[in-house]
Motif scaffolding. Structure first.
Motif, short mmCIF file in Angstrom:
data_model
loop_
_atom_site.label_atom_id
_atom_site.label_comp_id
_atom_site.label_asym_id
_atom_site.label_seq_id
_atom_site.Cartn_x
_atom_site.Cartn_y
_atom_site.Cartn_z
N ASN A 1 0.82 -1.21 0.00
CA ASN A 1 0.00 0.00 0.00
C ASN A 1 0.86 1.27 0.00
N ASN B 1 2.13 4.98 -1.35
CA ASN B 1 1.59 6.24 -1.86
C ASN B 1 2.75 7.12 -2.32
N THR C 1 3.52 10.87 -4.22
CA THR C 1 3.06 12.14 -4.75
C THR C 1 4.23 12.75 -5.49
N SER D 1 0.34 -2.81 -4.19
CA SER D 1 -0.66 -1.75 -4.25
C SER D 1 0.04 -0.39 -4.23
N ARG E 1 -0.56 3.90 -5.05
CA ARG E 1 -1.40 5.07 -5.32
C ARG E 1 -0.44 6.19 -5.71
N LEU F 1 -3.60 2.93 -8.68
CA LEU F 1 -4.43 4.11 -8.87
C LEU F 1 -3.50 5.24 -9.26
N LYS G 1 -3.54 9.25 -10.26
CA LYS G 1 -4.24 10.53 -10.38
C LYS G 1 -3.31 11.48 -11.11
#
Length: 160
Positions: free
Chosen positions: A67, A69, A71, A93, A95, A114, A116
Protein backbone atom coordinates in the motif's frame (compact mmCIF):
# COMPACT_ATOMS: atom_id res chain seq x y z
CA UNK A 1 7.44 3.65 16.96
CA UNK A 2 9.92 4.89 14.39
CA UNK A 3 8.66 7.23 11.66
CA UNK A 4 10.20 6.65 8.23
CA UNK A 5 10.28 9.58 5.81
CA UNK A 6 11.66 9.87 2.28
CA UNK A 7 11.90 13.56 1.34
CA UNK A 8 12.50 14.01 -2.38
CA UNK A 9 13.45 17.44 -3.65
CA UNK A 10 13.31 18.99 -0.18
CA UNK A 11 15.22 22.14 -1.09
CA UNK A 12 13.63 24.06 1.80
CA UNK A 13 15.08 21.55 4.31
CA UNK A 14 11.68 20.77 5.83
CA UNK A 15 12.91 17.28 6.74
CA UNK A 16 15.76 18.75 8.81
CA UNK A 17 13.30 20.96 10.70
CA UNK A 18 10.93 18.02 11.22
CA UNK A 19 13.76 15.86 12.60
CA UNK A 20 14.25 18.37 15.44
CA UNK A 21 10.72 17.67 16.70
CA UNK A 22 10.45 13.92 16.01
CA UNK A 23 12.61 11.87 18.36
CA UNK A 24 12.41 8.47 16.69
CA UNK A 25 12.74 9.08 12.97
CA UNK A 26 14.60 7.73 9.99
CA UNK A 27 14.73 10.49 7.35
CA UNK A 28 16.35 10.15 3.94
CA UNK A 29 16.67 13.25 1.75
CA UNK A 30 17.14 13.19 -2.02
CA UNK A 31 17.83 16.52 -3.69
CA UNK A 32 18.22 17.29 -7.37
CA UNK A 33 20.75 19.22 -9.36
CA UNK A 34 19.43 22.58 -10.44
CA UNK A 35 19.92 21.78 -14.16
CA UNK A 36 17.77 18.63 -14.19
CA UNK A 37 14.93 17.12 -12.24
CA UNK A 38 15.53 13.49 -13.12
CA UNK A 39 18.88 12.64 -11.54
CA UNK A 40 19.74 11.93 -7.93
CA UNK A 41 22.72 13.62 -6.39
CA UNK A 42 23.19 11.90 -3.04
CA UNK A 43 24.39 8.54 -4.37
CA UNK A 44 27.65 7.57 -6.04
CA UNK A 45 26.36 7.23 -9.59
CA UNK A 46 23.48 9.04 -11.27
CA UNK A 47 20.31 6.94 -11.33
CA UNK A 48 16.97 7.94 -12.76
CA UNK A 49 14.38 8.68 -10.09
CA UNK A 50 11.91 6.06 -11.38
CA UNK A 51 14.49 3.30 -11.17
CA UNK A 52 15.51 4.37 -7.68
CA UNK A 53 11.90 4.48 -6.44
CA UNK A 54 11.16 1.09 -8.01
CA UNK A 55 14.10 -0.44 -6.13
CA UNK A 56 13.10 1.24 -2.88
CA UNK A 57 9.47 0.07 -3.16
CA UNK A 58 10.50 -3.47 -4.14
CA UNK A 59 12.79 -3.80 -1.11
CA UNK A 60 10.03 -2.55 1.16
CA UNK A 61 7.45 -4.88 -0.48
CA UNK A 62 9.80 -7.87 -0.11
CA UNK A 63 10.08 -7.00 3.59
CA UNK A 64 6.31 -7.39 3.99
CA UNK A 65 5.10 -3.83 3.38
CA UNK A 66 2.45 -2.82 0.83
CA UNK A 67 0.00 0.00 0.00
CA UNK A 68 2.49 2.59 -1.22
CA UNK A 69 1.59 6.24 -1.86
CA UNK A 70 3.68 8.46 -4.12
CA UNK A 71 3.06 12.14 -4.75
CA UNK A 72 5.07 13.50 -7.64
CA UNK A 73 5.86 17.16 -8.14
CA UNK A 74 3.92 18.41 -11.21
CA UNK A 75 7.19 19.63 -12.76
CA UNK A 76 8.64 16.10 -12.68
CA UNK A 77 7.58 13.34 -15.06
CA UNK A 78 8.43 9.94 -13.64
CA UNK A 79 10.16 7.66 -16.18
CA UNK A 80 11.92 4.28 -15.92
CA UNK A 81 9.26 2.96 -13.56
CA UNK A 82 8.61 -0.45 -15.11
CA UNK A 83 8.70 -4.18 -14.45
CA UNK A 84 6.86 -3.83 -11.14
CA UNK A 85 6.20 -7.37 -9.90
CA UNK A 86 3.79 -8.25 -7.11
CA UNK A 87 2.61 -11.71 -6.09
CA UNK A 88 -0.55 -13.48 -7.20
CA UNK A 89 -2.19 -13.50 -3.76
CA UNK A 90 -0.59 -10.22 -2.64
CA UNK A 91 -0.59 -7.70 -5.50
CA UNK A 92 1.63 -4.69 -4.99
CA UNK A 93 -0.66 -1.75 -4.25
CA UNK A 94 0.39 1.73 -5.40
CA UNK A 95 -1.40 5.07 -5.32
CA UNK A 96 0.32 7.72 -7.43
CA UNK A 97 -0.52 11.41 -7.57
CA UNK A 98 1.31 12.95 -10.51
CA UNK A 99 2.25 12.35 -14.12
CA UNK A 100 4.00 9.28 -15.46
CA UNK A 101 6.16 9.28 -18.59
CA UNK A 102 6.34 6.83 -21.46
CA UNK A 103 6.67 3.09 -20.80
CA UNK A 104 5.80 3.32 -17.09
CA UNK A 105 4.52 0.06 -15.62
CA UNK A 106 5.38 -1.91 -18.76
CA UNK A 107 6.08 -5.60 -18.15
CA UNK A 108 4.42 -5.40 -14.73
CA UNK A 109 2.49 -8.19 -13.06
CA UNK A 110 0.10 -8.44 -10.08
CA UNK A 111 -0.25 -4.69 -9.58
CA UNK A 112 -3.19 -2.83 -8.02
CA UNK A 113 -2.69 0.75 -9.20
CA UNK A 114 -4.43 4.11 -8.87
CA UNK A 115 -2.95 6.99 -10.88
CA UNK A 116 -4.24 10.53 -10.38
CA UNK A 117 -2.41 12.14 -13.28
CA UNK A 118 -1.61 11.70 -16.95
CA UNK A 119 0.38 8.83 -18.45
CA UNK A 120 2.67 8.60 -21.46
CA UNK A 121 2.85 6.12 -24.34
CA UNK A 122 2.75 2.37 -23.68
CA UNK A 123 1.53 2.80 -20.09
CA UNK A 124 0.94 -0.74 -18.71
CA UNK A 125 2.13 -2.24 -22.01
CA UNK A 126 3.00 -5.95 -21.99
CA UNK A 127 1.62 -6.22 -18.45
CA UNK A 128 -0.63 -8.88 -16.98
CA UNK A 129 -2.90 -9.85 -14.09
CA UNK A 130 -3.33 -6.31 -12.80
CA UNK A 131 -6.00 -3.76 -11.92
CA UNK A 132 -5.63 -0.08 -12.84
CA UNK A 133 -7.70 3.03 -12.18
CA UNK A 134 -6.46 5.98 -14.25
CA UNK A 135 -7.82 9.41 -13.35
CA UNK A 136 -6.12 11.34 -16.12
CA UNK A 137 -5.33 11.29 -19.82
CA UNK A 138 -3.29 8.66 -21.67
CA UNK A 139 -1.14 8.90 -24.78
CA UNK A 140 -0.84 6.26 -27.52
CA UNK A 141 -0.77 2.50 -26.98
CA UNK A 142 -2.42 2.41 -23.57
CA UNK A 143 -2.09 -1.14 -22.13
CA UNK A 144 -0.69 -2.36 -25.46
CA UNK A 145 -0.37 -6.17 -25.63
CA UNK A 146 -1.50 -6.64 -22.02
CA UNK A 147 -3.28 -9.75 -20.73
CA UNK A 148 -5.92 -10.03 -17.99
CA UNK A 149 -5.81 -6.32 -17.18
CA UNK A 150 -8.78 -4.47 -15.66
CA UNK A 151 -8.58 -0.79 -16.62
CA UNK A 152 -10.96 1.91 -15.40
CA UNK A 153 -10.29 5.29 -16.97
CA UNK A 154 -11.59 8.76 -16.14
CA UNK A 155 -9.85 10.73 -18.87
CA UNK A 156 -9.10 10.82 -22.58
CA UNK A 157 -6.84 8.84 -24.85
CA UNK A 158 -4.92 9.87 -27.92
CA UNK A 159 -6.68 8.14 -30.80
CA UNK A 160 -3.59 6.93 -32.70
Amino acid sequence: MEIKILAIGDLANNAVILKKFVKKSNIHVINFRWDTASKLTDIKEDVELGLYLKTLIKKSYDSGNNNFNLTINPEIVLNSFKNILGEKYRPISLRIGGNLGSHCFTQSKYVDLLVKGNVGEFFMGDSMDSKVVLKGDAENYLAYNSINLTLTMEGNTNKE
